[in-house]
Design an enzyme around this catalytic site. Sequence first.
Site, PDB file in Angstrom:
ATOM      1  N   LYS A   1      -8.949  34.025   5.477  1.00 51.28           N
ATOM      2  CA  LYS A   1      -8.270  33.869   6.765  1.00 51.28           C
ATOM      3  C   LYS A   1      -7.464  35.123   7.098  1.00 51.28           C
ATOM      4  CE  LYS A   1      -4.170  31.719   6.819  1.00 51.28           C
ATOM      5  NZ  LYS A   1      -3.161  32.593   7.430  1.00 51.28           N
ATOM      6  N   ASN A   2      -6.814  35.678   6.076  1.00 46.83           N
ATOM      7  CA  ASN A   2      -5.927  36.811   6.333  1.00 46.83           C
ATOM      8  C   ASN A   2      -6.662  38.115   6.606  1.00 46.83           C
ATOM      9  OD1 ASN A   2      -3.806  35.097   6.140  1.00 46.83           O
ATOM     10  ND2 ASN A   2      -3.025  35.870   4.178  1.00 46.83           N
TER      11      ASN A   2
ATOM     12  N   CYS B   1      10.159  30.151  10.195  1.00 49.49           N
ATOM     13  CA  CYS B   1       9.295  29.019   9.866  1.00 49.49           C
ATOM     14  C   CYS B   1       9.782  28.455   8.550  1.00 49.49           C
ATOM     15  CB  CYS B   1       7.833  29.434   9.833  1.00 49.49           C
ATOM     16  SG  CYS B   1       7.416  30.499   8.470  1.00 49.49           S
TER      17      CYS B   1
ATOM     18  N   ARG C   1      11.015  35.170   9.899  1.00 49.75           N
ATOM     19  CA  ARG C   1       9.849  36.051  10.019  1.00 49.75           C
ATOM     20  C   ARG C   1      10.200  37.191  10.974  1.00 49.75           C
ATOM     21  NH1 ARG C   1       5.574  33.075   7.470  1.00 49.75           N
ATOM     22  NH2 ARG C   1       4.631  35.108   7.207  1.00 49.75           N
TER      23      ARG C   1
ATOM     24  N   ASP D   1       1.431  33.565  -1.910  1.00 47.36           N
ATOM     25  CA  ASP D   1       0.637  32.441  -1.389  1.00 47.36           C
ATOM     26  C   ASP D   1       0.037  31.575  -2.500  1.00 47.36           C
ATOM     27  OD1 ASP D   1       1.237  33.265   1.113  1.00 47.36           O
ATOM     28  OD2 ASP D   1      -0.750  34.018   1.622  1.00 47.36           O
TER      29      ASP D   1
ATOM     30  N   ARG E   1      -4.843  24.764   8.712  1.00 49.69           N
ATOM     31  CA  ARG E   1      -4.675  26.107   9.275  1.00 49.69           C
ATOM     32  C   ARG E   1      -5.396  27.139   8.406  1.00 49.69           C
ATOM     33  NH1 ARG E   1       0.839  27.785   8.630  1.00 49.69           N
ATOM     34  NH2 ARG E   1      -0.191  29.743   9.025  1.00 49.69           N
TER      35      ARG E   1
HETATM   36  C1  UD1 Z   1       1.149  38.009   5.161  1.00 45.75           C
HETATM   37  C2  UD1 Z   1       0.174  36.889   4.979  1.00 45.75           C
HETATM   38  C3  UD1 Z   1       0.843  35.731   4.251  1.00 45.75           C
HETATM   39  C4  UD1 Z   1       1.502  36.208   2.956  1.00 45.75           C
HETATM   40  C5  UD1 Z   1       2.398  37.416   3.197  1.00 45.75           C
HETATM   41  C6  UD1 Z   1       2.906  38.043   1.907  1.00 45.75           C
HETATM   42  C7  UD1 Z   1      -1.213  37.103   6.938  1.00 45.75           C
HETATM   43  C8  UD1 Z   1      -1.616  36.515   8.237  1.00 45.75           C
HETATM   44  N1  UD1 Z   1      -0.270  36.442   6.272  1.00 45.75           N
HETATM   45  O1  UD1 Z   1       2.201  37.524   5.990  1.00 45.75           O
HETATM   46  O2  UD1 Z   1      -0.156  34.765   3.972  1.00 45.75           O
HETATM   47  O3  UD1 Z   1       2.287  35.170   2.425  1.00 45.75           O
HETATM   48  O4  UD1 Z   1       1.666  38.436   3.899  1.00 45.75           O
HETATM   49  O5  UD1 Z   1       1.837  38.363   1.057  1.00 45.75           O
HETATM   50  O6  UD1 Z   1      -1.748  38.107   6.490  1.00 45.75           O
HETATM   51  N2  UD1 Z   1       9.609  41.325   6.728  1.00 45.75           N
HETATM   52  C9  UD1 Z   1      10.737  41.909   7.269  1.00 45.75           C
HETATM   53  N3  UD1 Z   1      10.600  42.576   8.464  1.00 45.75           N
HETATM   54  C10 UD1 Z   1       9.391  42.693   9.101  1.00 45.75           C
HETATM   55  C11 UD1 Z   1       8.253  42.084   8.523  1.00 45.75           C
HETATM   56  C12 UD1 Z   1       8.386  41.407   7.325  1.00 45.75           C
HETATM   57  O7  UD1 Z   1      11.823  41.821   6.721  1.00 45.75           O
HETATM   58  O8  UD1 Z   1       9.344  43.318  10.168  1.00 45.75           O
HETATM   59  C13 UD1 Z   1       9.743  40.584   5.442  1.00 45.75           C
HETATM   60  C14 UD1 Z   1       9.374  39.100   5.554  1.00 45.75           C
HETATM   61  O9  UD1 Z   1      10.441  38.335   6.031  1.00 45.75           O
HETATM   62  C15 UD1 Z   1       9.016  38.790   4.114  1.00 45.75           C
HETATM   63  C16 UD1 Z   1       8.393  40.100   3.606  1.00 45.75           C
HETATM   64  O10 UD1 Z   1       8.804  41.105   4.523  1.00 45.75           O
HETATM   65  O11 UD1 Z   1      10.176  38.520   3.384  1.00 45.75           O
HETATM   66  C17 UD1 Z   1       6.900  40.120   3.538  1.00 45.75           C
HETATM   67  O12 UD1 Z   1       6.357  39.642   4.746  1.00 45.75           O
HETATM   68  P1  UD1 Z   1       4.973  40.162   5.316  1.00 45.75           P
HETATM   69  O13 UD1 Z   1       4.212  40.895   4.268  1.00 45.75           O
HETATM   70  O14 UD1 Z   1       5.228  40.850   6.603  1.00 45.75           O
HETATM   71  O15 UD1 Z   1       4.248  38.790   5.614  1.00 45.75           O
HETATM   72  P2  UD1 Z   1       3.156  38.531   6.720  1.00 45.75           P
HETATM   73  O16 UD1 Z   1       2.417  39.797   6.992  1.00 45.75           O
HETATM   74  O17 UD1 Z   1       3.775  37.793   7.850  1.00 45.75           O
END
Ligand code: UD1
Length: 418
Positions: free
Chosen positions: A22-23, A117, A122, A305, A398
């Site tokens: 999915k990712n 969430c 996020r 995950d 999902r």
């Molecule tokens: C992606 C995956 C999700 C997985 C996660 C971590 C997808 C669609 N989802 O989520 O399944 O659990 O990677 O492997 O690919 N953060 C900040 N600022 C930002 C962005 C992120 O502080 O601008 C923090 C988040 O709150 C979190 C950490 O960085 O604590 C990692 O998040 P991130 O890698 O961005 O997760 P996703 O890409 O949303």
Amino acid sequence: MSTFIIQGGFQLKGEIAVGGAKNMATKVLAASLLSDETMHVSRVPEVEDVKRLLEILSSLGVEIKRTAPGEYDLTPKNLDIDRLDYELVGKFRASILLLAPLLVRFKKVRFPQPGGCTIGKRPIDLFIHGLRALGVSVKEGDTYNEFSAKQLVGNRVIFTKVSVTGTETLMLAAVFARGTTTLVNVAQEPEVVALAEYLNSQGARIEGAGSSIMTVIGVEKIKAGNVRVIPDRIEAGSYLALALATKSYLKITDCEPNHLLVPLEMVKKMGATIKVGNDHIEVKPSGTLSAIDIKTHEYPGFVTDMQAPFTVLMTQAKGQSLIHETVFESRLFYTDFLARMGAQVLMCDPQRVLITGPASLSGKRIESPDLRAGMAMVIAGLVAAGETTIDNIYQIERGYSNLVQKLQDIGAAIKRIE
Ligand code: UD1
């Protein structure tokens, strides 16, 4: 609202196939907007997140044809940003992955402010910081942020924290930026690498994907072509935890064990009997497994995950395990449901729990708090004696396609009721 009903406490046996990630699928579908040629995507998991994304793309005017199960042709010609279904974008949390493709295609886009969430806040501060460095003007509002740039310009962007979607967003934004962009401290996940490989095969110039520094040399145009989604390592890892927790014989097929090196090493340490092939993992029933500590980490470390499914596994292992969630701040509250089912759980703080096993679990009425914890609830239900009812299964659907059928095929007593 639909529900799963599970009769648990039995061994399972057979083969279970892993679908496309999915990712990766969601990012590739979004990246179709970078060209107006037809992209053919195969091995697309037909999960709810993919369906929502296809609805959003279709609202923009992307012509979408489902040519076979899991195969789509996307032709993004004659698009109209004013037709974008903002309500759907606002409801679909992962829609942030559309930000860069929409911005480079339309030069201006307004995006709903992301909420939190169940697993934590996020934020998108890293996205905003990186895009500004590439010359994007960002107006932050209470409910919407507005992004605009006539021409992005290459620059160096340093991520203070590793972010998967943040990396992908900056990588996509840099494809057409003038000059060279260097992204420092980026995510190294296999899905990021696969997305970069596809874009390069169509004319992009991305170097270093899979390492911590990535360089993108801007090009004027890219084509579109065929792309096959890589196997879902999280789904494979979830079945690994399921097999071990239920002491079953399972052959997990169509997967990429090289993307699961750390979890595989950990289960070997626990005493599991597994045989790893090129594209499959065979799990044999083992005696009592020993407890092991888990600390989540960016790839290639132990992926967050897979934390919840493995926590359920730890309830069946002998001894005490410390589960330390380091990526998201509130991704352990589902352990309340495990405690209700009989697991011995001690929450040390919001990011650390101690699990003492083995514990006898018994069926209860529980719910799926989020996608991965939802899968953990299914595994707990299959381990627990008696009947487990899981509500809020939209969360599970999902990210896992055809789950009930796949589990029934290996002997699980699970049904889905409306
Ligand atoms: C992606 C995956 C999700 C997985 C996660 C971590 C997808 C669609 N989802 O989520 O399944 O659990 O990677 O492997 O690919 N953060 C900040 N600022 C930002 C962005 C992120 O502080 O601008 C923090 C988040 O709150 C979190 C950490 O960085 O604590 C990692 O998040 P991130 O890698 O961005 O997760 P996703 O890409 O949303």
